[in-house]
Design a protein around this motif. Structure first.
Motif, PDB file in Angstrom:
ATOM      1  N   ILE A 180      -8.290 -23.078 -35.567  1.00  0.00           N
ATOM      2  CA  ILE A 180      -9.141 -22.820 -34.401  1.00  0.00           C
ATOM      3  C   ILE A 180      -9.158 -24.002 -33.444  1.00  0.00           C
ATOM      4  CG2 ILE A 180     -10.649 -21.174 -35.566  1.00  0.00           C
ATOM      5  CD1 ILE A 180     -12.627 -23.376 -36.045  1.00  0.00           C
TER       6      ILE A 180
ATOM      7  N   TYR B 138     -27.384 -22.547 -27.395  1.00  0.00           N
ATOM      8  CA  TYR B 138     -26.735 -21.798 -28.473  1.00  0.00           C
ATOM      9  C   TYR B 138     -27.760 -21.326 -29.493  1.00  0.00           C
ATOM     10  CZ  TYR B 138     -23.849 -21.286 -32.741  1.00  0.00           C
ATOM     11  OH  TYR B 138     -23.267 -20.833 -33.900  1.00  0.00           O
TER      12      TYR B 138
ATOM     13  N   GLN C 206     -19.116 -25.334 -32.731  1.00  0.00           N
ATOM     14  CA  GLN C 206     -19.591 -23.983 -32.477  1.00  0.00           C
ATOM     15  C   GLN C 206     -20.010 -23.721 -31.029  1.00  0.00           C
ATOM     16  OE1 GLN C 206     -18.393 -22.083 -34.593  1.00  0.00           O
ATOM     17  NE2 GLN C 206     -20.039 -21.308 -35.887  1.00  0.00           N
TER      18      GLN C 206
ATOM     19  N   LEU D 285     -16.917 -23.698 -28.881  1.00  0.00           N
ATOM     20  CA  LEU D 285     -16.078 -22.516 -29.071  1.00  0.00           C
ATOM     21  C   LEU D 285     -16.625 -21.315 -28.317  1.00  0.00           C
ATOM     22  CD1 LEU D 285     -15.105 -22.448 -32.868  1.00  0.00           C
ATOM     23  CD2 LEU D 285     -13.577 -22.722 -30.930  1.00  0.00           C
ATOM     24  N   HIS D 286     -17.948 -21.233 -28.242  1.00  0.00           N
ATOM     25  CA  HIS D 286     -18.585 -20.055 -27.656  1.00  0.00           C
ATOM     26  C   HIS D 286     -19.086 -20.282 -26.239  1.00  0.00           C
ATOM     27  CE1 HIS D 286     -18.331 -17.799 -31.410  1.00  0.00           C
ATOM     28  NE2 HIS D 286     -18.545 -18.959 -32.002  1.00  0.00           N
TER      29      HIS D 286
ATOM     30  N   ARG E 180     -10.034 -17.712 -31.927  1.00  0.00           N
ATOM     31  CA  ARG E 180     -10.418 -19.115 -31.920  1.00  0.00           C
ATOM     32  C   ARG E 180     -11.863 -19.340 -32.344  1.00  0.00           C
ATOM     33  NH1 ARG E 180     -13.647 -19.583 -27.615  1.00  0.00           N
ATOM     34  NH2 ARG E 180     -13.391 -18.242 -25.794  1.00  0.00           N
ATOM     35  N   ARG E 181     -12.382 -18.581 -33.288  1.00  0.00           N
ATOM     36  CA  ARG E 181     -13.788 -18.778 -33.643  1.00  0.00           C
ATOM     37  C   ARG E 181     -14.074 -18.423 -35.105  1.00  0.00           C
ATOM     38  NH1 ARG E 181     -16.571 -14.107 -34.243  1.00  0.00           N
ATOM     39  NH2 ARG E 181     -15.755 -12.196 -33.302  1.00  0.00           N
TER      40      ARG E 181
ATOM     41  N   THR F  72     -21.137 -16.976 -36.447  1.00  0.00           N
ATOM     42  CA  THR F  72     -22.240 -17.680 -35.797  1.00  0.00           C
ATOM     43  C   THR F  72     -23.554 -17.241 -36.421  1.00  0.00           C
ATOM     44  OG1 THR F  72     -22.495 -15.979 -34.092  1.00  0.00           O
ATOM     45  CG2 THR F  72     -20.974 -17.806 -33.618  1.00  0.00           C
TER      46      THR F  72
ATOM     47  N   VAL G 176      -7.790 -23.390 -28.751  1.00  0.00           N
ATOM     48  CA  VAL G 176      -8.639 -23.504 -27.570  1.00  0.00           C
ATOM     49  C   VAL G 176      -7.984 -24.416 -26.546  1.00  0.00           C
ATOM     50  CG1 VAL G 176     -10.936 -24.091 -26.738  1.00  0.00           C
ATOM     51  CG2 VAL G 176     -10.636 -23.214 -29.055  1.00  0.00           C
TER      52      VAL G 176
END
Length: 408
Positions: free
Chosen positions: A270, A318, A306, A309-310, A170-171, A174, A274
């Protein structure tokens, strides 16, 4: 009478033509002199000539030569930047390699391309980490691979997750995704045990490379040397600068955003993978597909996709965790060449001071600042048409050779 009239008419336009030529020359910065780069390295209190950085500079003749971009347009950082962004390199070759794919610890598919058909046993393996959304398909990467392999180097090109193959989780990539980069490094270590490793990172890829070396300093023993090109060091500051109109950064931000969105759209699954309360996502909002796909800035992609997702509570968290500036001072055991251009519209002097201060106190570091080059351009040529191989390609190989000679 007619001839005299035409002569008078043409003569009346001469001042206008001259003025137009002067304005165009000023805009293109034609009269800016080509100069050799500025170099920063640490000085020993006992012996100013004893540091590793100074020795490296002395063993790289290209650093004392003038960097001369094409006369008619190469002195303008915006043109260098835009030409690189649109075209990459002129007449790029297509070297023959093979695609390798591995699965990372979180299940993402990590792809990298290997070029090892003409390896010289005495030469190190170069691991390339491209810029944002970059891959082996980038013409600049292909030119460098072809150039490096002509000197006997094997090359491994790390492709950012989601760029060349569908993600399995799912990413996407980065700004500081060192776990993915480590997959390629571990492959190179295992495959080429008798060779040293060299890391070359550009822009976002340089941030990943330096962060990789600094966050776990023991990794530095695996590398003969490393090179960082045109990165901004502090993502939090970079993103603030990209909202400004100064140097047209807002415009560049928009162009880069559209490039990243191409990768997002290719991997739109993606948004479906999630789930609410999924692991670290329990206290973080779910990605917003509609807001992401309509984004006009990188900040919006990072906010609506982003960081969610993380599992980051904020975009600032981030950015902070993914910035190499927080790890740079720990890169002390491997020779590190850092390159920026003064006319880079995306990376102003205020960001370069991070690298300059680091090099001034680290005996293994060398900071090189060119007068021209733009963001990743560094085109070379006489008048109009640039050469295929750029100044930065030549510097990389010369730097690696200098390190090898100093190790002997």
């Amino acid at each position: 009478m007619l001839a005299n009239g035409l002569d008078s008419l043409l003569f009346s336009y001469v001042p206008t033509i001259v003025l137009a030529l002067i304005i165009i020359s000023w805009l293109l910065n034609v009269f800016s002199r080509a100069e050799s780069p500025q170099i920063v390295y640490a000085s020993s209190e006992k012996d100013a000539d004893s540091t590793h950085g100074r020795a490296l500079a002395q063993n790289c003749p290209i650093l004392v030569e003038r960097y001369a971009p094409p006369l008619l347009w190469g002195r303008n950082g915006h043109i260098q930047t835009l030409l690189f962004g649109i075209v990459g390199r002129i007449r790029p070759p297509r070297p023959s390699g093979r695609r390798e794919t591995r699965i990372s610890r979180d299940g993402a598919s990590v792809a990298f391309d290997v070029f090892d058909s003409t390896i010289d046993p005495s030469k190190p393996i170069i691991i390339v980490c491209p810029g944002i959304g970059g891959s082996v398909e980038s013409s600049s990467v292909r030119v460098f691979v072809d150039y490096a392999t002509s000197f006997g180097h094997g090359v491994v090109v790390f492709n950012h997750v989601g760029v060349v193959c569908s993600v399995r989780q799912r990413r996407l990539f980065t700004y500081g995704g060192t776990d993915d980069f480590d997959v390629a490094v571990q492959y190179a270590k295992e495959k080429f045990r008798c060779h040293g490793l060299v890391g070359v990172g550009v822009s976002m890829g340089a941030n990943i490379l330096v962060k990789y070396l600094g966050e776990k300093p023991r990794r530095q023993k695996d590398f003969l040397c490393a090179m960082s090109v045109c990165q901004g060091y502090d993502i939090l500051k970079v993103k603030r600068l990209l909202t400004q109109w100064d140097q047209g950064r807002f415009f560049y931000n928009y162009l880069i955003t559209k490039k990243v969105l191409q990768t997002v759209k290719r991997n739109s699954n993606i948004f479906d993978t999630v789930k609410a309360g999924d692991g670290s996502m329990a206290t973080v909002p779910l990605p917003n597909k509609e807001r992401t796909l309509s984004a006009t800035s990188l900040y919006e992609i990072d906010e609506y996709l982003q960081r969610r997702l993380h599992g980051y509570e904020s975009v600032e968290d981030y950015y902070r965790e993914h910035s190499c500036c927080n790890y740079l001072d720990k890169v002390t055991d491997v020779p590190l060449l850092i390159v920026n251009a003064s006319d880079d519209p995306l990376v102003p002097e205020s960001l370069m001071s991070i690298a300059r201060n680091y090099a001034a106190k680290n005996s293994n570091a060398l900071f090189v600042q060119t007068k021209h080059g733009g963001h990743l351009g560094f085109f070379e040529g006489r008048l109009l048409v640039p050469r295929t191989v750029s100044w930065i390609d030549r510097l990389a190989i010369e730097f690696i050779n200098a390190v090898i000679q100093m190790k002997l």
